[in-house]
Design a protein around this motif. Structure first.
Motif, short mmCIF file in Angstrom:
data_model
loop_
_atom_site.label_atom_id
_atom_site.label_comp_id
_atom_site.label_asym_id
_atom_site.label_seq_id
_atom_site.Cartn_x
_atom_site.Cartn_y
_atom_site.Cartn_z
N SER B 104 0.82 -1.20 0.00
CA SER B 104 0.00 0.00 0.00
C SER B 104 0.85 1.26 0.00
O SER B 104 0.39 2.34 -0.31
N ALA B 107 3.11 3.11 -4.58
CA ALA B 107 1.93 3.30 -5.42
C ALA B 107 2.20 2.85 -6.85
O ALA B 107 1.54 3.29 -7.77
N VAL B 108 3.17 1.98 -7.02
CA VAL B 108 3.57 1.58 -8.37
C VAL B 108 2.51 0.69 -9.00
O VAL B 108 1.78 1.10 -9.88
N GLN B 110 -0.88 -1.58 -9.30
CA GLN B 110 -2.24 -1.42 -8.79
C GLN B 110 -2.53 -2.51 -7.75
O GLN B 110 -2.21 -3.67 -7.94
N THR B 111 -3.12 -2.09 -6.66
CA THR B 111 -3.43 -3.02 -5.58
C THR B 111 -4.63 -3.87 -5.98
O THR B 111 -5.62 -3.35 -6.47
N ALA B 160 0.79 11.51 7.62
CA ALA B 160 1.35 10.65 6.57
C ALA B 160 2.49 11.35 5.86
O ALA B 160 3.44 10.71 5.40
N GLY B 161 2.38 12.67 5.77
CA GLY B 161 3.43 13.46 5.13
C GLY B 161 4.78 13.27 5.80
O GLY B 161 5.81 13.20 5.14
N PHE B 164 5.96 9.73 4.59
CA PHE B 164 6.36 9.75 3.18
C PHE B 164 7.68 10.50 2.99
O PHE B 164 8.59 10.02 2.33
N SER B 165 7.74 11.68 3.57
CA SER B 165 8.89 12.55 3.32
C SER B 165 10.18 11.93 3.84
O SER B 165 11.22 12.00 3.19
N LYS B 168 10.89 8.71 1.66
CA LYS B 168 11.07 8.90 0.22
C LYS B 168 12.54 9.04 -0.16
O LYS B 168 13.03 8.31 -1.03
N ASN B 171 16.43 6.50 -0.71
CA ASN B 171 16.37 5.90 -2.04
C ASN B 171 16.78 4.42 -2.10
O ASN B 171 17.92 4.08 -1.83
#
Lengths: 209, 209
Positions: B104, B107-108, B110-111, B160-161, B164-165, B168, B171
């Motif tokens: 989840s 987001a590559v 599709q779930t 969530a930010g 993610f941040s 992300k 790498n």
DNA sequence: TGTTTGAATAATTGAAAACATCGGTCAAAT
DNA sequence: ATTTGACCGATGTTTTCAATTATTCAAACA
């Protein structure tokens, strides 16, 4: 010399159009050369490789946006309305150059280090802008901010959260619609409003936590 | 009958161990069967297919976490400390089941819709918990919230930010370290503190915006 | 000397083929 | 009703090869 810079600029602009529309992978050096009626080899006279050219495009476009924002900043006085303006411009920029930024958005493949440094630089500048705005609020006695750097970063991360969360469940769709960008902007503004209110100085009877 | 449910549970538990450690793609139905010394065909007697089994594991694990959080909620009285507790547990959960949720997060691809509904359900419950906590703050006169649903969503997006941040720019690294999760938690707590303060009711001399 | 090019080379990509693995089915056994 | 071994087709992996594309370079040009 003077002509050389002109050629460089032409290449940069042609590359910007191609990259902004088709992205890195779907743009070939030959196409950029053909757009200008230059030989492909000439591109390599001005830019060492494709990634560097792409990074230069990215940097150019990003700096342009930052300059535009920064020169408009002094015309605002309230902290809140300044942030609202910045949010407007940021979304407009992302909407316009979505394909260009696609790379940095999808965390799948490792970003070439040429672009990584551009993006890193962009992050620093973005944080500086937010810090400057918050600092102005502190100076006018409107806000209280203990750790400026970290607070600005948290605010940026939180704003990014709106973007990520909206775009994430947009499974597989290549290009987000205007509606989605509008929704992001709307949530970002509400979020920023609450956040700023959380930083406001209060009357003595209602002290800081 | 009574034995049947037991088998089902055994399969669910074995699958949980495998999936939590290796993720969906790197776990085969044969391996789960071998772990239990069952035949692979038996798994299909209890679960129609692999995705459904995975979704069942996800649902089980998520519900377990929610129950744990919800039964602890009444023991808190302040809005702030309740949120801090929830954030603690959420990060602990994500840390433990990172591989399971990996799907989840990226987001590559599709779930599959079996999981999509589980995740959607989880989002709803999460929002309900935040809403409930904020509502309690409203009831005690501590907070003022105009649009509860949207505000809870914004808060979740902002949190969530942080995640993610931080993750992300990590790498390509497969598994985040404890330090990164700690950083996420730390920023989330600070962010939530400012956010809640932004929702606090103020004295009459310092009105709502 | 600083620019520009056509042509050659190196690296990457994409499709196709060959192959292995795995998800899922089924008739038969218990 | 529960369980299994044997089977099949889909899906993923590896290898190979051709085509595309990035990059280099010696030579021409101004």
């Amino acid at each position: 010399m003077i002509n050389a810079d002109k050629k460089r600029t032409q290449i940069l602009e042609a590359a910007t159009r191609r990259f902004a529309h088709f992205g890195l992978a779907k743009t070939t050096m030959s196409e950029i050369a053909q757009d200008l009626s230059f030989s492909k080899a000439l591109l390599y006279y001005y830019f060492p490789d494709k990634n560097t050219l792409y990074a230069a495009v990215l940097e150019h476009v990003i700096n342009q946006s930052f300059e535009e924002i920064e020169e408009a900043l002094p015309s605002f006085n309230g902290c809140h309305e300044t942030i609202m303006f910045v949010l407007d411009r940021r979304i407009a920029f992302i909407t316009k150059y979505y394909n260009l930024l696609e790379h940095s958005i999808s965390a799948v493949q490792q970003t070439p280090n040429e672009m990584a440094s551009v993006m890193a630089d962009s992050k620093v500048k973005e944080k500086a802008i937010i810090s400057k705005i918050l600092q102005r609020g502190v100076d006018t006695g409107e806000l209280y901010v203990e750790h400026m750097e970290e607070t600005a970063e948290i605010m940026l991360f939180a704003l990014a959260g709106m973007r990520f969360s909206i775009l994430k469940d947009l499974n597989g769709v290549l290009f987000p619609t205007k509606e989605e960008f509008d929704r992001i902007l709307s949530l970002q503004k509400k979020m920023a409003t609450i956040f700023l209110r959380g930083l406001e100085v209060r009357s003595a009877s209602d002290p800081q936590r």
